[in-house]
Design a protein around this motif. Structure first.
Motif, PDB file in Angstrom:
ATOM      1  N   UNK A 161      24.303 -21.463  48.110  1.00 12.66           N
ATOM      2  CA  UNK A 161      23.042 -20.811  48.468  1.00 12.66           C
ATOM      3  C   UNK A 161      22.191 -20.678  47.206  1.00 12.66           C
ATOM      4  N   UNK A 162      20.905 -20.660  47.403  1.00 12.59           N
ATOM      5  CA  UNK A 162      19.990 -20.516  46.284  1.00 12.59           C
ATOM      6  C   UNK A 162      20.157 -19.113  45.689  1.00 12.59           C
ATOM      7  N   UNK A 163      20.321 -19.002  44.371  1.00 11.33           N
ATOM      8  CA  UNK A 163      20.450 -17.665  43.782  1.00 11.33           C
ATOM      9  C   UNK A 163      19.249 -16.789  44.139  1.00 11.33           C
ATOM     10  N   UNK A 164      19.526 -15.520  44.397  1.00 12.44           N
ATOM     11  CA  UNK A 164      18.465 -14.588  44.794  1.00 12.44           C
ATOM     12  C   UNK A 164      17.710 -14.102  43.552  1.00 12.44           C
ATOM     13  N   UNK A 165      16.389 -14.204  43.613  1.00 15.13           N
ATOM     14  CA  UNK A 165      15.563 -13.664  42.524  1.00 15.13           C
ATOM     15  C   UNK A 165      14.672 -12.582  43.132  1.00 15.13           C
ATOM     16  N   UNK A 166      14.862 -11.363  42.676  1.00 18.08           N
ATOM     17  CA  UNK A 166      14.109 -10.249  43.266  1.00 18.08           C
ATOM     18  C   UNK A 166      12.612 -10.426  43.038  1.00 18.08           C
ATOM     19  N   UNK A 167      11.817 -10.017  44.029  1.00 17.78           N
ATOM     20  CA  UNK A 167      10.367  -9.990  43.860  1.00 17.78           C
ATOM     21  C   UNK A 167       9.645 -11.263  44.267  1.00 17.78           C
ATOM     22  N   UNK A 168      10.374 -12.329  44.595  1.00 19.66           N
ATOM     23  CA  UNK A 168       9.691 -13.571  44.994  1.00 19.66           C
ATOM     24  C   UNK A 168       9.328 -13.549  46.475  1.00 19.66           C
ATOM     25  N   UNK A 169       8.224 -14.197  46.811  1.00 21.08           N
ATOM     26  CA  UNK A 169       7.806 -14.323  48.211  1.00 21.08           C
ATOM     27  C   UNK A 169       8.385 -15.602  48.805  1.00 21.08           C
ATOM     28  N   UNK A 170       8.239 -15.754  50.139  1.00 18.56           N
ATOM     29  CA  UNK A 170       8.826 -16.907  50.848  1.00 18.56           C
ATOM     30  C   UNK A 170       8.413 -18.263  50.263  1.00 18.56           C
ATOM     31  N   UNK A 171       7.137 -18.383  49.935  1.00 22.94           N
ATOM     32  CA  UNK A 171       6.654 -19.664  49.443  1.00 22.94           C
ATOM     33  C   UNK A 171       7.270 -20.015  48.087  1.00 22.94           C
ATOM     34  N   UNK A 172       7.337 -19.001  47.226  1.00 28.69           N
ATOM     35  CA  UNK A 172       7.955 -19.206  45.908  1.00 28.69           C
ATOM     36  C   UNK A 172       9.422 -19.600  46.050  1.00 28.69           C
ATOM     37  N   UNK A 173      10.105 -18.909  46.953  1.00 33.57           N
ATOM     38  CA  UNK A 173      11.527 -19.209  47.147  1.00 33.57           C
ATOM     39  C   UNK A 173      11.695 -20.634  47.680  1.00 33.57           C
ATOM     40  N   UNK A 174      10.828 -21.003  48.626  1.00 33.77           N
ATOM     41  CA  UNK A 174      10.928 -22.339  49.223  1.00 33.77           C
ATOM     42  C   UNK A 174      10.732 -23.417  48.158  1.00 33.77           C
ATOM     43  N   UNK A 175       9.755 -23.220  47.298  1.00 29.26           N
ATOM     44  CA  UNK A 175       9.493 -24.208  46.246  1.00 29.26           C
ATOM     45  C   UNK A 175      10.669 -24.257  45.266  1.00 29.26           C
ATOM     46  N   UNK A 176      11.207 -23.084  44.967  1.00 29.13           N
ATOM     47  CA  UNK A 176      12.346 -23.033  44.052  1.00 29.13           C
ATOM     48  C   UNK A 176      13.560 -23.740  44.682  1.00 29.13           C
ATOM     49  N   UNK A 177      13.710 -23.570  45.981  1.00 25.24           N
ATOM     50  CA  UNK A 177      14.836 -24.211  46.676  1.00 25.24           C
ATOM     51  C   UNK A 177      14.711 -25.734  46.613  1.00 25.24           C
ATOM     52  N   UNK A 178      13.502 -26.233  46.839  1.00 22.44           N
ATOM     53  CA  UNK A 178      13.302 -27.691  46.799  1.00 22.44           C
ATOM     54  C   UNK A 178      13.567 -28.238  45.394  1.00 22.44           C
ATOM     55  N   UNK A 179      13.114 -27.499  44.417  1.00 22.83           N
ATOM     56  CA  UNK A 179      13.303 -27.924  43.032  1.00 22.83           C
ATOM     57  C   UNK A 179      14.794 -27.905  42.661  1.00 22.83           C
ATOM     58  N   UNK A 180      15.477 -26.822  43.059  1.00 24.24           N
ATOM     59  CA  UNK A 180      16.916 -26.708  42.772  1.00 24.24           C
ATOM     60  C   UNK A 180      17.685 -27.825  43.469  1.00 24.24           C
TER      61      UNK A 180
END
Ligand code: GDP
Length: 296
Positions: A159-178
């Motif tokens: 699972x993608x590591x949880x980063x507090x304070x990020x919104x859905x869009x930021x998380x989605x982009x981070x997931x694609x990059x990871x």
């Protein structure tokens, strides 16, 4: 899910197949009973009408009535039309795109979205030997990201590591990059659900869709909610352009109306059925097999 419909139809067809010759009015009467059974199973009225019109048109012909086993021919016609209504062919998850292939999971809260995300990930990992990353984009329900992390641990899926304070869009982009950097084949994005359809939910999911270009947009629906599930699917599809649906709680005592109406109303295939709470309780939706189950 189809037990009571199946029982009712077998009553209708037992009568029909036991008789030798059939008249037009025998067939018409049987069709009226089929119609009543489908309505009772909570199938959308348009779908019922279309279904019975088609069966009637094929069944009230001299070819059927003059045949040696007219009852069996009528049952065969019903079977063929059921398969057609359910979507004709199985529609597996399509991963034919360059990796990482994104699957976007959408649905109302409580529909079984997160569980289905884990089931799909578990199956792709263990059966199809894919390298899968799951990410929860649900920043509204405080425990949601943690829930997916725990499911990842239990299923052995990253699972993608949880980063507090990020919104859905930021998380989605981070997931694609990871997923790109980590050489993943598939990334499954579990979006936030709501108890009701609202514009905010749709906008959020649409933004994630635009940013990640998912190859599959799967809408998870609770089959126990019957026609509500169908209406939810229509709303999501017109806003998001889904690629298919997943019906959960097919192990429950739903009347089958959602499954029977879904394809015809949305035009999108039912891809999978959730049949329990365990990881492996996920079945490909195969119209032929489902029709077989309905007709017993
Ligand atoms: P979400 O809010 O849409 O993410 O829903 P969850 O995935 O958290 O599921 C809500 C509840 O439904 C959980 O208790 C799941 O175990 C249960 N559930 C999900 N899918 C199925 C299914 O196919 N059959 C059964 N019986 N329970 C299911």
């Amino acid at each position: 899910m189809f037990q009571s419909l199946s029982d009712r139809l077998s009553g209708v067809f037992d009568k029909l197949t036991k008789r030798g010759a059939l008249t037009e009015s025998d067939v018409a009467e049987a069709m009226r009973e089929v119609r009543r059974s489908l309505i009772e199973a909570d199938v959308a009225l348009d779908v019922v009408r279309d279904f019975t019109d088609r069966v009637r048109a094929k069944a009230i012909g001299q070819e059927v009535l003059r045949s040696v086993t007219p009852g069996h021919m009528v049952v065969k016609i019903v079977n063929d039309e059921l398969i057609r209504t359910l979507g004709s062919e199985a529609a597996p998850i399509d991963l034919h795109a360059s990796p990482p292939v994104a699957i976007l999971m959408a649905g109302l809260q409580g529909s079984g979205k997160t569980t289905t995300t884990a089931k799909i990930a578990w199956r792709l990992t263990n059966r199809d030997k894919k390298k899968v990353l799951m990410a929860s984009l649900d920043t509204r329900r405080p425990a949601a990201q943690e829930q997916l992390r725990v499911l990842g641990e239990q299923t052995g899926v990253a699972t993608l590591p949880i980063v507090a304070g990020q919104g859905p869009l930021q998380i989605a982009k981070r997931a694609m990059e990871a997923a790109r950097l980590g050489g993943y084949d598939v990334v499954i994005l579990d979006t936030a659900g709501r108890t009701t359809l609202d514009e905010e939910l749709m906008t959020e999911v649409a933004e994630v869709r635009d940013a990640t270009q998912p190859h599959e947009i799967l809408l998870v629906l609770d089959s126990l909610t019957g026609q509500d599930a169908v209406n939810t699917a229509k709303a999501f599809d017109s806003r998001l352009g889904i690629t298919g649906t997943v019906l959960t709680r097919a192990d429950g005592d739903g009347r089958g109306g959602a499954a029977l109406s879904m394809r015809a109303v949305t035009g999108k295939p039912i891809k999978l059925l959730g049949t329990g709470e365990k990881w492996d309780a996920l079945e490909d939706f195969d119209p032929e097999r489902v029709a077989g189950r309905i007709l017993g």
